[in-house]
Write a protein that holds these residues in place. Structure first.
Motif, PDB file in Angstrom:
ATOM      1  N   ARG A 184     -13.126  -0.870   6.097  1.00  0.00           N
ATOM      2  CA  ARG A 184     -12.466  -0.029   7.102  1.00  0.00           C
ATOM      3  C   ARG A 184     -11.151   0.498   6.563  1.00  0.00           C
ATOM      4  N   LEU A 185     -10.643  -0.126   5.529  1.00  0.00           N
ATOM      5  CA  LEU A 185      -9.335   0.226   4.977  1.00  0.00           C
ATOM      6  C   LEU A 185      -9.260  -0.355   3.571  1.00  0.00           C
ATOM      7  N   ILE A 186      -8.580   0.330   2.663  1.00  0.00           N
ATOM      8  CA  ILE A 186      -8.393  -0.161   1.299  1.00  0.00           C
ATOM      9  C   ILE A 186      -6.902  -0.329   1.036  1.00  0.00           C
ATOM     10  N   VAL A 187      -6.546  -1.474   0.480  1.00  0.00           N
ATOM     11  CA  VAL A 187      -5.180  -1.719   0.026  1.00  0.00           C
ATOM     12  C   VAL A 187      -5.199  -1.749  -1.502  1.00  0.00           C
ATOM     13  N   ILE A 188      -4.489  -0.813  -2.112  1.00  0.00           N
ATOM     14  CA  ILE A 188      -4.305  -0.869  -3.567  1.00  0.00           C
ATOM     15  C   ILE A 188      -3.138  -1.820  -3.802  1.00  0.00           C
ATOM     16  N   ALA A 189      -3.457  -3.069  -4.048  1.00  0.00           N
ATOM     17  CA  ALA A 189      -2.452  -4.138  -4.136  1.00  0.00           C
ATOM     18  C   ALA A 189      -1.931  -4.261  -5.557  1.00  0.00           C
ATOM     19  N   CYS A 190      -1.517  -3.129  -6.101  1.00  0.00           N
ATOM     20  CA  CYS A 190      -1.074  -3.046  -7.487  1.00  0.00           C
ATOM     21  C   CYS A 190      -0.057  -1.924  -7.578  1.00  0.00           C
ATOM     22  N   ASN A 191       1.149  -2.244  -7.999  1.00  0.00           N
ATOM     23  CA  ASN A 191       2.191  -1.228  -8.108  1.00  0.00           C
ATOM     24  C   ASN A 191       1.837  -0.173  -9.149  1.00  0.00           C
ATOM     25  N   THR A 192       1.303  -0.602 -10.286  1.00  0.00           N
ATOM     26  CA  THR A 192       0.984   0.350 -11.350  1.00  0.00           C
ATOM     27  C   THR A 192      -0.067   1.345 -10.882  1.00  0.00           C
ATOM     28  N   ALA A 193      -1.166   0.841 -10.325  1.00  0.00           N
ATOM     29  CA  ALA A 193      -2.223   1.730  -9.847  1.00  0.00           C
ATOM     30  C   ALA A 193      -1.718   2.639  -8.733  1.00  0.00           C
ATOM     31  N   SER A 194      -0.880   2.116  -7.846  1.00  0.00           N
ATOM     32  CA  SER A 194      -0.387   2.913  -6.723  1.00  0.00           C
ATOM     33  C   SER A 194       0.530   4.033  -7.191  1.00  0.00           C
ATOM     34  N   THR A 195       1.469   3.729  -8.084  1.00  0.00           N
ATOM     35  CA  THR A 195       2.428   4.745  -8.501  1.00  0.00           C
ATOM     36  C   THR A 195       1.768   5.843  -9.331  1.00  0.00           C
ATOM     37  N   ILE A 196       0.584   5.568  -9.891  1.00  0.00           N
ATOM     38  CA  ILE A 196      -0.095   6.555 -10.728  1.00  0.00           C
ATOM     39  C   ILE A 196      -1.261   7.225 -10.005  1.00  0.00           C
ATOM     40  N   ALA A 197      -2.103   6.446  -9.325  1.00  0.00           N
ATOM     41  CA  ALA A 197      -3.393   6.958  -8.855  1.00  0.00           C
ATOM     42  C   ALA A 197      -3.498   7.151  -7.348  1.00  0.00           C
ATOM     43  N   LEU A 198      -2.488   6.767  -6.576  1.00  0.00           N
ATOM     44  CA  LEU A 198      -2.614   6.804  -5.117  1.00  0.00           C
ATOM     45  C   LEU A 198      -2.955   8.198  -4.572  1.00  0.00           C
ATOM     46  N   PRO A 199      -2.300   9.270  -5.012  1.00  0.00           N
ATOM     47  CA  PRO A 199      -2.671  10.589  -4.465  1.00  0.00           C
ATOM     48  C   PRO A 199      -4.125  10.963  -4.750  1.00  0.00           C
ATOM     49  N   ALA A 200      -4.600  10.660  -5.950  1.00  0.00           N
ATOM     50  CA  ALA A 200      -5.986  10.993  -6.297  1.00  0.00           C
ATOM     51  C   ALA A 200      -6.968  10.182  -5.469  1.00  0.00           C
ATOM     52  N   VAL A 201      -6.657   8.918  -5.225  1.00  0.00           N
ATOM     53  CA  VAL A 201      -7.543   8.075  -4.405  1.00  0.00           C
ATOM     54  C   VAL A 201      -7.598   8.607  -2.979  1.00  0.00           C
ATOM     55  N   ARG A 202      -6.464   8.947  -2.418  1.00  0.00           N
ATOM     56  CA  ARG A 202      -6.440   9.451  -1.042  1.00  0.00           C
ATOM     57  C   ARG A 202      -7.192  10.778  -0.926  1.00  0.00           C
ATOM     58  N   ALA A 203      -7.132  11.576  -1.974  1.00  0.00           N
ATOM     59  CA  ALA A 203      -7.852  12.848  -1.951  1.00  0.00           C
ATOM     60  C   ALA A 203      -9.360  12.653  -2.062  1.00  0.00           C
ATOM     61  N   ALA A 204      -9.769  11.582  -2.749  1.00  0.00           N
ATOM     62  CA  ALA A 204     -11.194  11.385  -3.023  1.00  0.00           C
ATOM     63  C   ALA A 204     -11.920  10.596  -1.948  1.00  0.00           C
ATOM     64  N   LEU A 205     -11.221   9.694  -1.248  1.00  0.00           N
ATOM     65  CA  LEU A 205     -11.881   8.771  -0.328  1.00  0.00           C
ATOM     66  C   LEU A 205     -11.455   9.042   1.109  1.00  0.00           C
ATOM     67  N   ASP A 206     -12.429   9.067   1.997  1.00  0.00           N
ATOM     68  CA  ASP A 206     -12.172   9.425   3.389  1.00  0.00           C
ATOM     69  C   ASP A 206     -12.031   8.175   4.254  1.00  0.00           C
ATOM     70  N   LEU A 207     -10.966   7.429   4.023  1.00  0.00           N
ATOM     71  CA  LEU A 207     -10.602   6.289   4.865  1.00  0.00           C
ATOM     72  C   LEU A 207      -9.150   5.958   4.579  1.00  0.00           C
ATOM     73  N   PRO A 208      -8.497   5.159   5.423  1.00  0.00           N
ATOM     74  CA  PRO A 208      -7.085   4.850   5.185  1.00  0.00           C
ATOM     75  C   PRO A 208      -6.885   4.084   3.871  1.00  0.00           C
ATOM     76  N   ILE A 209      -5.892   4.512   3.101  1.00  0.00           N
ATOM     77  CA  ILE A 209      -5.538   3.868   1.835  1.00  0.00           C
ATOM     78  C   ILE A 209      -4.074   3.457   1.919  1.00  0.00           C
ATOM     79  N   VAL A 210      -3.806   2.184   1.709  1.00  0.00           N
ATOM     80  CA  VAL A 210      -2.433   1.677   1.708  1.00  0.00           C
ATOM     81  C   VAL A 210      -2.053   1.351   0.271  1.00  0.00           C
TER      82      VAL A 210
END
Length: 266
Positions: free
Chosen positions: A70-96
């Motif tokens: 129902r929700l994805i948490v990217i529990a990684c600072n490195t992945a979040s600071t680099i890939a978060l916009p691309a993940v949010r654009a690709a996946l249709d659910l809440p991303i934290v």
């Protein structure tokens, strides 16, 4: 899978994201949990931005298909600071995402000198520059990237002893910088590092406050799922690795005592 049994998915390169799972489970004890570690890609902190930007959205797409979270948490600072916009654009659910807790660090600092302890990839990101400018403009923000602390946290979760000298050497990279003797708050800008907080406290050269994003992420997850239904029995949390070697098996055995099912592979 009914809607009320859909899990919250936590994703990290290794076991660091468990420091985010813990406060979330404290707030939402009935929530089904899937914890996914990209052990085949570990560690992220020494990889290029391009590698991480390509790898993370692809893996999360596979995890979404398999577990229907129902929700994805990217529990990684490195992945979040680099890939978060691309993940949010690709996946249709809440991303934290998980970002360095520079704002609360600045609020807590009396000396106005803050240390940011993360991976090499995280501490060099423009995102960190922006956080420092927006929330710690009157502070000196010193950064240090440590791959060794990430490895030590993984080893600790596998049941190995943590050598105090090894931790002290890494902290010296932060406190040894010009002005480092005045640091009074350290941002754990890698989710692995709260797992070593007791070990770091034992060797820091002065009294400091450690801050991390785990509690804030837990509150965000609780807000996003407010009013949603949970199962009566969430059962054991699921543990998923992209590669299951002896180290991951050891970590899985350790986590059995913390309510995790035996590890599986993606």
């Amino acid at each position: 899978m009914s809607d009320n049994t859909r899990p919250i998915l936590f994703f990290d390169s290794g076991v660091g994201g468990l420091s985010v799972v813990a406060p979330t489970r404290a707030l939402l004890p009935a929530a089904p949990i899937v914890y996914a570690a990209d052990s085949a890609g570990f560690p992220y902190g020494t990889k290029s931005e391009g590698e991480i930007a390509a790898r993370v959205p692809a893996l999360l797409g596979r995890l979404l298909e398999r577990f229907r979270p129902r929700l994805i948490v990217i529990a990684c600072n490195t992945a979040s600071t680099i890939a978060l916009p691309a993940v949010r654009a690709a996946l249709d659910l809440p991303i934290v995402g998980t970002v360095p807790a520079i704002k609360p660090a600045a609020q807590a600092s009396r000396t106005r000198v803050i240390g940011v302890l993360g991976t090499e990839a995280t501490v060099r990101q423009p995102y960190v520059d922006d956080l420092a400018r927006r929330f710690a403009g009157d502070c000196t923000v010193l950064r240090y990237g440590s791959a060794a602390l990430v490895e030590l946290a993984e080893a600790k979760l596998a049941g190995e002893a943590v050598a105090p000298d090894a931790v002290a050497r890494e902290l010296a990279g932060l406190f040894g910088q010009a002005g480092g003797e005045a640091i009074d708050v350290i941002v754990n800008a890698c989710t692995h590092f709260p797992l070593l907080e007791d070990d770091m406290r034992a060797v820091v050269p002065r009294e400091v406050t450690f801050v991390d994003g785990g509690p804030g992420i837990a509150r965000r997850v609780a807000t996003l799922t407010d009013g949603q239904q949970w199962p009566h029995d969430s059962g054991e949390a699921r543990l998923v690795f992209t590669r299951l070697s002896e180290r991951e098996a050891q970590i899985g055995a350790h986590l059995r005592a913390h309510g995790f099912a035996p590890p599986e592979t993606l």
